[in-house]
Design an enzyme around this catalytic site. Structure first.
Site, PDB file in Angstrom:
ATOM      1  N   ALA A   1       0.830  -1.207   0.000  1.00  0.00           N
ATOM      2  CA  ALA A   1       0.000   0.000   0.000  1.00  0.00           C
ATOM      3  C   ALA A   1       0.864   1.257   0.000  1.00  0.00           C
ATOM      4  O   ALA A   1       0.630   2.189  -0.775  1.00  0.00           O
ATOM      5  CB  ALA A   1      -0.926  -0.006   1.216  1.00  0.00           C
ATOM      6  N   TYR A   2       1.870   1.282   0.864  1.00  0.00           N
ATOM      7  CA  TYR A   2       2.744   2.453   0.944  1.00  0.00           C
ATOM      8  C   TYR A   2       3.487   2.659  -0.372  1.00  0.00           C
ATOM      9  O   TYR A   2       3.531   3.765  -0.919  1.00  0.00           O
ATOM     10  CB  TYR A   2       3.730   2.277   2.099  1.00  0.00           C
ATOM     11  CG  TYR A   2       4.574   3.496   2.371  1.00  0.00           C
ATOM     12  CD1 TYR A   2       4.062   4.571   3.107  1.00  0.00           C
ATOM     13  CD2 TYR A   2       5.876   3.594   1.900  1.00  0.00           C
ATOM     14  CE1 TYR A   2       4.818   5.696   3.361  1.00  0.00           C
ATOM     15  CE2 TYR A   2       6.651   4.713   2.154  1.00  0.00           C
ATOM     16  CZ  TYR A   2       6.118   5.759   2.878  1.00  0.00           C
ATOM     17  OH  TYR A   2       6.889   6.880   3.115  1.00  0.00           O
ATOM     18  N   SER A   3       4.071   1.591  -0.916  1.00  0.00           N
ATOM     19  CA  SER A   3       4.814   1.693  -2.173  1.00  0.00           C
ATOM     20  C   SER A   3       3.910   2.157  -3.308  1.00  0.00           C
ATOM     21  O   SER A   3       4.280   3.019  -4.111  1.00  0.00           O
ATOM     22  CB  SER A   3       5.447   0.348  -2.523  1.00  0.00           C
ATOM     23  OG  SER A   3       6.388  -0.056  -1.550  1.00  0.00           O
TER      24      SER A   3
ATOM     25  N   SER B   1       1.118   3.865  -3.093  1.00  0.00           N
ATOM     26  CA  SER B   1       0.694   5.255  -2.892  1.00  0.00           C
ATOM     27  C   SER B   1       1.791   6.227  -3.310  1.00  0.00           C
ATOM     28  O   SER B   1       1.519   7.269  -3.913  1.00  0.00           O
ATOM     29  CB  SER B   1       0.299   5.486  -1.436  1.00  0.00           C
ATOM     30  OG  SER B   1       1.422   5.470  -0.566  1.00  0.00           O
ATOM     31  N   LYS B   2       3.039   5.878  -3.024  1.00  0.00           N
ATOM     32  CA  LYS B   2       4.143   6.772  -3.359  1.00  0.00           C
ATOM     33  C   LYS B   2       4.470   6.729  -4.844  1.00  0.00           C
ATOM     34  O   LYS B   2       4.887   7.732  -5.428  1.00  0.00           O
ATOM     35  CB  LYS B   2       5.370   6.424  -2.515  1.00  0.00           C
ATOM     36  CG  LYS B   2       5.176   6.682  -1.022  1.00  0.00           C
ATOM     37  CD  LYS B   2       4.861   8.140  -0.714  1.00  0.00           C
ATOM     38  CE  LYS B   2       4.839   8.421   0.792  1.00  0.00           C
ATOM     39  NZ  LYS B   2       4.620   9.851   1.098  1.00  0.00           N
TER      40      LYS B   2
END
Length: 259
Positions: A165-167, A169-170
């Site tokens: 999710a973090y990857s 989103s970035k």
């Protein structure tokens, strides 16, 4: 912090401004002469940050996922300061650190909502107002209405296991940066992003020692980036010296990725 850049008379908005990285960026902008509005959801941390940063810092408590709250905050910034010269989209959450089949849809959605959708809402509001303000002239005579600096991540470039999710989103934030930069290139609004490796912030304290060691092993310089190092790059990207680098994605990963 270097005082090379003169941002006197400029007003900046820093989202996630109450956290360690946001606070460090705000401090650099203030030391260069700007006034800074810190946008954050944490009221206690906001109060502490403003007390620490002094009279040129102000606060706005809001959830950047709320379009009405974002629009009201942008209106207040214009009402109080006349302009938004600099926007630093720094707000973000890490989310679950586990393989995708063990993650919850609710958490995945929350990470994308904060890190990408919230940044979209803030950028939409700020850029819409920057377009209506009178441009300044850079030292080279070019017209500039404002600067937007997005804090992405090295994980948005190369992905990382147990951080889908973090990857994602970035990575989305990097694409958003390039798209908005193309839309505003002729309007005097410079839009860039920074892709740091892990920094020594509260977010870094959320990970296990094992995870920390894994991340550290991927960085050729064998250390985390310092908050002041991120702030110095943001300072240049927020200044009139950055007048032709729109759409640029600036590596700050200690050699982990240089593309």
């Amino acid at each position: 912090m270097s005082t090379r850049y003169d941002l006197s008379g400029r007003h900046a908005v820093v989202t996630g401004g109450a956290g360690g990285l946001g606070r460090g960026i705000a401090r650099a902008l203030i030391e260069a002469g700007a006034s800074v509005s810190l946008w954050d959801q944490n009221a206690n941390s906001l109060a502490q940050a403003v007390a620490e940063l002094g009279r040129r810092a102000s606060q706005r408590q809001l959830d950047i996922r709320d379009v009405n709250a974002v629009e009201a905050a942008a209106d207040a910034a214009i009402s109080d300061h006349g302009r938004i010269d600099i926007l630093v989209n720094n707000a973000g959450v890490l989310g679950e650190v586990r393989p995708i089949w063990e993650t919850t849809p609710e958490n995945f959605q929350r990470v994308l909502q904060v890190n990408l959708f919230g940044t979209y809402l803030v950028t939409r509001a700020a850029v819409g107002r920057m377009l209506r303000q009178e441009p300044r002239r850079s030292p080279d005579g070019h017209l500039l209405r404002g600067h937007v600096v997005n804090i992405a991540s090295i994980q948005g470039k190369e992905g990382m296991a147990m951080a889908a999710a973090y990857s994602a989103s970035k990575a989305g934030l990097i694409a958003l940066t390039k798209s908005v930069a193309k839309e505003t290139a002729k309007e005097g609004i410079i839009v860039t992003a920074v892709t740091p490796a892990a920094a020594e912030t509260a977010m870094a304290q959320e990970i296990s020692a094992e995870r920390r060691a894994d991340i550290l092993s991927r960085i050729p310089m064998a250390r985390f980036v310092e908050v002041a190092e991120v702030a110095r790059l943001v300072l240049w990207l927020s200044s009139d010296d950055c007048s032709f680098s729109t759409g640029g994605i600036f590596d700050l990963s200690g050699g982990r990725a240089t593309y």
